[in-house]
Write a protein that holds these residues in place. Structure first.
Motif, short mmCIF file in Angstrom:
data_model
loop_
_atom_site.label_atom_id
_atom_site.label_comp_id
_atom_site.label_asym_id
_atom_site.label_seq_id
_atom_site.Cartn_x
_atom_site.Cartn_y
_atom_site.Cartn_z
N LEU A 128 47.51 35.40 21.07
CA LEU A 128 47.89 35.88 22.39
C LEU A 128 49.00 35.05 23.03
CD1 LEU A 128 47.08 38.09 24.31
CD2 LEU A 128 45.41 36.55 25.34
N PHE A 129 48.89 33.72 22.93
CA PHE A 129 49.81 32.87 23.70
C PHE A 129 50.88 32.18 22.87
CE2 PHE A 129 46.03 32.90 26.54
CZ PHE A 129 46.63 33.56 27.59
N VAL A 130 50.81 32.32 21.53
CA VAL A 130 51.86 31.72 20.70
C VAL A 130 52.53 32.77 19.81
CG1 VAL A 130 52.46 29.91 19.04
CG2 VAL A 130 50.59 29.53 20.68
N TYR A 177 40.39 29.55 19.04
CA TYR A 177 41.76 29.12 18.73
C TYR A 177 42.59 30.28 18.23
CZ TYR A 177 45.88 27.01 16.99
OH TYR A 177 47.19 26.72 16.80
N ILE A 178 41.98 31.09 17.34
CA ILE A 178 42.75 32.19 16.75
C ILE A 178 43.18 33.19 17.82
CG2 ILE A 178 42.62 34.11 15.10
CD1 ILE A 178 40.77 32.25 13.43
N HIS A 186 43.57 32.57 21.01
CA HIS A 186 44.57 31.91 21.84
C HIS A 186 45.92 31.87 21.13
CE1 HIS A 186 46.69 28.50 23.75
NE2 HIS A 186 46.05 28.87 24.83
N PHE A 187 45.89 31.57 19.84
CA PHE A 187 47.13 31.49 19.07
C PHE A 187 47.84 32.84 19.03
CE2 PHE A 187 49.19 32.27 14.95
CZ PHE A 187 50.23 31.35 15.04
N PHE A 244 52.25 36.19 19.47
CA PHE A 244 52.83 37.35 20.14
C PHE A 244 54.05 36.97 20.99
CE2 PHE A 244 53.07 39.91 24.01
CZ PHE A 244 53.49 41.12 23.44
N PRO A 245 53.96 35.92 21.82
CA PRO A 245 55.14 35.55 22.61
C PRO A 245 56.39 35.25 21.76
CG PRO A 245 53.24 34.46 23.52
CD PRO A 245 52.78 35.13 22.26
N VAL A 246 56.20 34.58 20.61
CA VAL A 246 57.37 34.27 19.79
C VAL A 246 58.02 35.57 19.30
CG1 VAL A 246 58.14 33.26 17.62
CG2 VAL A 246 56.59 31.97 19.10
#
Lengths: 286, 265
Positions: free
Chosen positions: A22-24, A16-17, A19-20, A26-28
């Motif tokens: 990389l895909f949440v 989860y960490i 994924h968070f 960083f994108p924000v």
């Protein structure tokens, strides 16, 4: 052994960490950085300060897309609530074949939006579409469901209601079943009629469900994409350009990554603001 | 009275699908006036569609992508849900709040940067782009956490005494006792991945890697259907068919699953 026991939970949550981050996370952060830049992915990023924001407020298509979303929501939300409540009330009467009807209303919910859109594009067709054939059949003139700029967005809102309302019927049914039967019995004793019972007991009791429908529909309105993409491409005269369709066009048609990110950030803010205002209303109510 | 109203409404919801199916097997020149039954039935629209687009390959792609995502979401979701509900560790609450926060975050803000990540990873036009970003799903973690909380600790303690490790506890002890949660999460995940279309449109350009919704969309908006209604509708029927068949068999689970996610949001 003890250290293994201590590490283990982190091992389990590590996917989860990753994924968070990389895909949440960083994108924000990166999307905020992008709003200050001009970039087409290939050439180096170019710092442009507040240019994207200035452009946003002078962009007629962007303002149009906001207006289109507003039209969509103004039609979609009340229609959704009225139809869903009406059918949920009937289904709540413990009728035979209830499951069959419920199953029928739910069918469009599970089918891809692509299917529903291709189908309704035919139903809305100007010359041979079913709706215009019905209209001419009773002697009325044809309507440009998808070709009239004043009507196209409303047509999409009606289709979206047809697609989603089954889910809201179920949610209202769950809500209706939480209303204690004694309330209705007491009202019966006092001689209340059906409408009085509905407005004085049912409606206040299922208020939380109504707000939930409003919030989900609002998020849905700002997420509208495939419907205008297939049906109209955003036309006629940009009258069906939705928020996500415009981000898509700027990002993946023109490769204006900085500007597309600015649009995304702005729409996300509006969604969060609207949802928060609606939540405040709910809290005030209770 | 009630039955009349319900029947009229049921017709409004079901008839368009019926029309779509018969239009896809009607001769092209009859679709414009079709209401109940064409004069003759033909599979020529399907034959032409198979000729024009790789619908079989797209079906396989959709199956691979949706199945991989569903399996991943179930495995990772239950591992993380287990840690958050049954294990005590520092930062547990923080992770829980982060998950709740990500659920409220609109996707519009992450769309562009996520695409750029895919470009930088070289994942454009690969299965990776379609699968990896979806392997972890906040809602499914929360649902597993919620469900595992209702399972008594004594069951887990007993398994630990029997020498089970944590993974065995999750997959041998908790899974058989969590079938409702697994079915719910499995159905909504598979359905959402099967129907997803925006993300594939962004990260896949190679026709042989397209999923069904993307291929059907591009077929419908592109020129290849040559404004023939029959072939467009035939491709839409193919896209709807697997989910509708599953729905006919597991209707109760579909409705319960969707309703429970709606309520949790």
């Amino acid at each position: 052994m003890i250290t293994r026991k201590k590490i283990l939970p982190y091992l389990l949550v590590s996917p989860y960490i990753v994924h968070f981050l990389l895909f949440v996370a960083f994108p924000v952060v990166f999307s905020i950085v992008l709003t200050f830049h001009k970039w087409n992915i290939i050439a180096p990023m170019e710092y442009t300060g507040l240019n994207n924001y200035v452009r946003l407020f002078n962009d007629k298509t962007f303002i149009k897309s906001m207006g289109n979303t507003l039209i969509f929501l103004v039609i979609h939300i009340p229609l959704q609530i009225i139809v869903a409540l009406f059918l949920a009330e009937i289904l709540n009467q413990k009728l035979k074949l209830r499951g069959v009807f419920r199953g029928a209303f739910f069918l469009p919910v599970i089918v891809s939006g692509v299917v529903v859109t291709i189908l309704w594009q035919q139903l809305y067709g100007f010359d041979t579409g079913l709706f215009n054939r019905l209209l001419t059949g009773v002697g009325l003139s044809k309507v440009g469901w998808l070709t009239d700029p004043g009507i196209a967005m409303i047509s999409i809102a009606v289709m979206a209601t047809w697609k989603n309302v089954g889910l809201y019927i179920i949610l209202f049914l769950v809500g209706l079943q939480t209303v204690p039967a004694q309330y209705y019995e007491a009202a019966d004793l006092e001689g209340a009629n059906h409408w009085q019972k509905f407005f004085k007991i049912t409606l206040p009791m299922i208020n939380p469900t109504i707000f939930m429908v409003v919030i989900l529909s609002t998020i849905g309105g700002f997420s509208l994409f495939i419907e205008p993409y297939i049906m109209t491409g955003g036309g006629p005269l940009n009258s069906t350009v939705s928020a996500v369709l415009y981000i898509y066009k700027q990002g993946f048609f023109y490769y204006h990554m900085g500007y597309a990110a600015t649009l995304g950030l702005f729409f996300a803010f509006i969604i969060l603001a609207v949802v928060m205002i609606q939540k405040k209303f709910i809290e005030k109510d209770h | 009275m009630f039955y009349l109203a319900l029947t009229i409404c049921a017709v409004i919801f079901v008839y368009p699908f019926y029309w779509m199916v018969i239009a896809s097997i009607a001769p092209e020149n009859e679709i414009g006036s079709l209401t109940i039954m064409p004069t003759s039935l033909t599979l020529s629209s399907y034959a032409q569609m198979v000729d024009k687009i790789p619908i079989g390959g797209a079906f396989i792609n959709s199956l691979i992508v949706a199945s991989s995502i569903t399996i991943g979401v179930l495995i990772f979701g239950s591992m993380i849900g287990y840690a958050l509900s049954k294990l005590v560790f520092k930062g547990r609450d923080l992770i829980f709040y982060i998950i709740i926060f990500t659920m409220t975050l609109p996707f519009q803000i992450t769309l562009i940067p996520q695409y750029i990540i895919m470009v930088k990873f070289g994942w454009i036009d690969t299965y990776w782009a379609l699968i990896v970003p979806y392997l972890i799903n906040a809602l499914s973690i929360i649902m597993f956490r919620q469900y595992f909380k209702s399972i008594p600790d004594s069951l887990i303690d007993a398994a630990r005494l029997d020498g089970c490790n944590e993974l065995q506890i999750i997959f041998r002890i908790l899974w058989p006792n969590s079938m409702p949660a697994i079915i719910t999460i499995g159905i909504i995940t598979f359905m959402a991945s099967w129907n997803e279309v925006l993300w594939p449109l962004i990260v896949i350009r190679d026709e042989s890697l397209m999923t069904m919704p993307q291929l059907v969309t591009l077929f419908a908006v592109g020129g290849r259907a040559e404004s023939q209604l029959g072939v467009k509708l035939a491709s839409a029927v193919m896209l709807a068919l697997p989910i509708v068949l599953a729905y006919l068999f597991f209707q109760k689970y579909f409705i319960q699953s969707m309703a429970s996610t709606g309520i949790k949001e």
